[in-house]
Design an enzyme around this catalytic site. Sequence first.
Site, mmCIF file in Angstrom:
data_model
loop_
_atom_site.group_PDB
_atom_site.id
_atom_site.type_symbol
_atom_site.label_atom_id
_atom_site.label_comp_id
_atom_site.label_asym_id
_atom_site.label_seq_id
_atom_site.Cartn_x
_atom_site.Cartn_y
_atom_site.Cartn_z
ATOM 1 N N ARG A 91 18.185 11.889 6.797
ATOM 2 C CA ARG A 91 19.151 11.139 5.988
ATOM 3 C C ARG A 91 20.529 11.678 6.326
ATOM 4 O O ARG A 91 20.728 12.888 6.409
ATOM 5 C CB ARG A 91 18.826 11.295 4.509
ATOM 6 N N ASP A 122 14.940 0.169 3.030
ATOM 7 C CA ASP A 122 16.057 -0.748 2.767
ATOM 8 C C ASP A 122 17.416 -0.076 2.911
ATOM 9 O O ASP A 122 18.367 -0.692 3.371
ATOM 10 C CB ASP A 122 15.917 -1.415 1.387
ATOM 11 N N SER A 124 18.232 2.367 5.062
ATOM 12 C CA SER A 124 18.499 2.483 6.491
ATOM 13 C C SER A 124 18.917 1.137 7.078
ATOM 14 O O SER A 124 19.833 1.055 7.904
ATOM 15 C CB SER A 124 17.252 2.976 7.227
ATOM 16 N N ASP A 169 5.633 3.111 0.572
ATOM 17 C CA ASP A 169 5.637 2.525 -0.773
ATOM 18 C C ASP A 169 5.412 1.014 -0.783
ATOM 19 O O ASP A 169 5.139 0.444 -1.830
ATOM 20 C CB ASP A 169 6.965 2.812 -1.484
ATOM 21 N N GLU A 267 4.302 7.774 -9.648
ATOM 22 C CA GLU A 267 5.247 8.825 -10.060
ATOM 23 C C GLU A 267 6.432 8.260 -10.843
ATOM 24 O O GLU A 267 7.071 8.969 -11.604
ATOM 25 C CB GLU A 267 5.744 9.624 -8.846
ATOM 26 N N ARG A 304 1.889 10.888 3.001
ATOM 27 C CA ARG A 304 2.710 10.582 4.184
ATOM 28 C C ARG A 304 2.076 11.096 5.473
ATOM 29 O O ARG A 304 2.483 10.725 6.553
ATOM 30 C CB ARG A 304 4.091 11.243 4.055
ATOM 31 N N ARG A 475 -31.399 -11.151 7.747
ATOM 32 C CA ARG A 475 -30.894 -12.232 8.596
ATOM 33 C C ARG A 475 -31.679 -13.542 8.411
ATOM 34 O O ARG A 475 -31.374 -14.543 9.047
ATOM 35 C CB ARG A 475 -30.963 -11.817 10.070
ATOM 36 N N VAL A 533 -18.855 -7.091 10.577
ATOM 37 C CA VAL A 533 -17.997 -6.225 11.393
ATOM 38 C C VAL A 533 -17.543 -6.941 12.658
ATOM 39 O O VAL A 533 -16.500 -6.627 13.233
ATOM 40 C CB VAL A 533 -18.702 -4.899 11.775
ATOM 41 N N GLU A 633 -20.280 -5.275 23.827
ATOM 42 C CA GLU A 633 -21.688 -5.101 24.211
ATOM 43 C C GLU A 633 -22.266 -6.276 25.014
ATOM 44 O O GLU A 633 -23.125 -6.079 25.865
ATOM 45 C CB GLU A 633 -22.541 -4.840 22.965
#
Length: 790
Positions: A91, A122, A124, A169, A267, A304, A475, A533, A633
């Site tokens: 910063r 935001d 930056s 966030d 928080e 983080r 199946r 998958v 495969e």
Amino acid sequence: MAQPDSKKIFFENLSGAGKAIAVLTSGGDAQGMNAAVRAVVRMGLYVGAKVYFIHEGYQGMVDGGENIKEATWESVSSMLQVGGTVIGSARCKEFRSHEGRLKAAHNLVRHGITNLCVIGGDGSLTGANLFREEWSGLLSELVEQGLIEADAIQKYSALHIVGMVGSIDNDFCGTDMTIGTDSALHRIIEVVDAIMTTAQSHQRTFVLEVMGRHCGYLALVSALACGADWVLIPEMPPEDGWEEKMCQKLSATRSRGTRLNIIIVAEGAIDRHGKPITSSFVKDLVVKQLGFDTRVTILGHVQRGGTPSAFDRILASRMGVEAVLALLETTANTPACVVSLCGNQSVRLPLMECVEMTQEVQKAMDQKRFEEAVKLRGRSFENNLKTYKLLAHRKPESELPTSNFNVAVLNVGAPAAGMNAAVRSAVRVGISEGHKMFAVNDGFEGLYKGQIKEIKWADVGGWTGQGGSLLGTKRTLPAKHAEKIADQIRQHNINALLVIGGFEAFLSLLELLTARGKYEEFCVPMVMVPATVSNNVPGSDLSIGADTALNAITTTCDRIKQSASGTKRRVFIIETMGGYCGYLASVGGLAAGADAAYIYEEQFDIRDLQANVEHLTEKMKTSIQRGLVLRNENSNENYTTDFIYQLYSEEGRGVFDCRKNVLGHMQQGGAPSPFDRNFGTKISAKAMQWISKKLVETFRQDEGRVFANSEDTCCLLGMRRRALVFQPVVQLKEESDFVHRIPREQWWLKLRPLMKILAKYKTSYDVSDSGQLEHVVHNRPKESDASVAM
């Protein structure tokens, strides 16, 4: 390999010649930033531009010197799997001053840089936009001070800015997911899953504090993903008297036999009067009111850290390439933009519109307009909150509607992580809507054998984090047993079916639809939720379970590559699952930084294999130490994994050696990823709401029964680009290749050139699907609550 069509632009025409692009990371770090930096550098070099790193964010831009360095292809090798940002982030107070920005402009001009790619939050991005607006004035000042030549004003007349949002966030309006959010959710869910085992052992209550000073996304989505008993977020403070309600809820949960409670606190959580609600306050409250053994865990900067998830690597890679394309197309009149994701679609949004909308959220919260704040966060956030309330808080029996409908839920096909979250969601939404819910064990095999039982609200508690299929899945297709299945549906008076599964589930619905002419019992609303998958279901860009499998592949590839660090040059040949669908190999290859991925959909021959070997050999001689090649495969019956391994071993002799690895069923196992838990939860809730609507529409009052015989009462609910869409299964027949069990058109094939570009191949790149500049207020269609984001 497949030849490019007329829509594609060849790399010779994607010209960045004479342009200089600089990339920097600013503000807080986020996992996936390195993947974005890598993509910007390699795409920039690919189009012929000069690319520069700016180390230490805006501080490095102000200080100049060694902080601004030209990037090479090799300088971003082996950074894809690294968390944080390797070019540093800081910063910078000085950049906030006019004098600081003047120094930064001077340093950029000295390197000929007029294109900036900023990865940050935001603050930056707002700073970058101010810098852009002042640019011409700053150059004039530099000329007056004699620091640059007068012709520099013309030569470097405009500064072009493209932003990518890196923030765990997910607090930036306009984008469904910011870089780092999914990885942070992985860290949270890993901790929650671990805590749940110890909490269960001791019958404890755990209060978890997660990051989110101004945004409750992480708290809300992790609560949804683990089935937390209570969540506290800044956007929607609890009503006065919440303390008593929460304690009643915890007590009621324990009285039903549950051995633990989880409370998640952001928080920045506050009450209706703006007073902070801390994790220690919640703990003391539970101990005082209920006497429960209670512990607090504050996750802090763990969220983080760690390696980026597969989702974040793919998101960052896509956004990095999109950012370079946006810079190439920008003009002096183009506003600074943010490259973003809406649903599964890349979009470009005016930077300041996004920033203003983000600031509007905070303003609404400050003024206690909480309902508005939730809406301003976006449809995805609002939907998460509604879904959480629906699933976490059971209404008293007296308040439930009475529908007198029976709905059966079953899993069909191979197991996929996230199936259990989908079943839990369906059961609880169904009960909330007044239905009696039935669970069918072992798919259609269990249905014709009568393995059907009523399932209650508490029966699905704790299911979200469980891998595989707790109901059991087979199946078996229904056609051969249609008569017995019809008997069971009649005996149990089943009025609707929710089928969760893969291609077999799709085939099953087609068979049941055909059998309606013979058996009226099948004339009930039926809906399928894709879960496999392989991600090979027609009508849906994504399936439950595919993200977990991708993370398994990516993590394993990271470890395999690391096993060769410090040794001689080595290439790994990895075989993935997927049947004939190359999704796992292609997208896993992009996430793991593969050099090639062989799939059925993109036919290859011996010449392609030879070209790949030669390309890798050349790279090995000059720079990289490790190579990674993925093979689906069933990509080719003759060019097997063994064949490719032997070919690479022979042709690379003297330059590199080879190892092979078949990943197998580990791709199907394990706890579901946060994405699969939430995608399964939300898509299943929507499917259940559709069933409720169809039951009302198709109920015949005069006959006292449900009769649904139209095509639109037998649907697949799929994710299509930006929205969740119900599609009659019969209409999806034309889109399906039934022999190879794949859709005829697959969106992810457009990602394959990205992998090749990032692996230093000269290839064509399809820009027909790249983002177009949109406006924030119009960037979501009505049903886009399905976002690839959760």
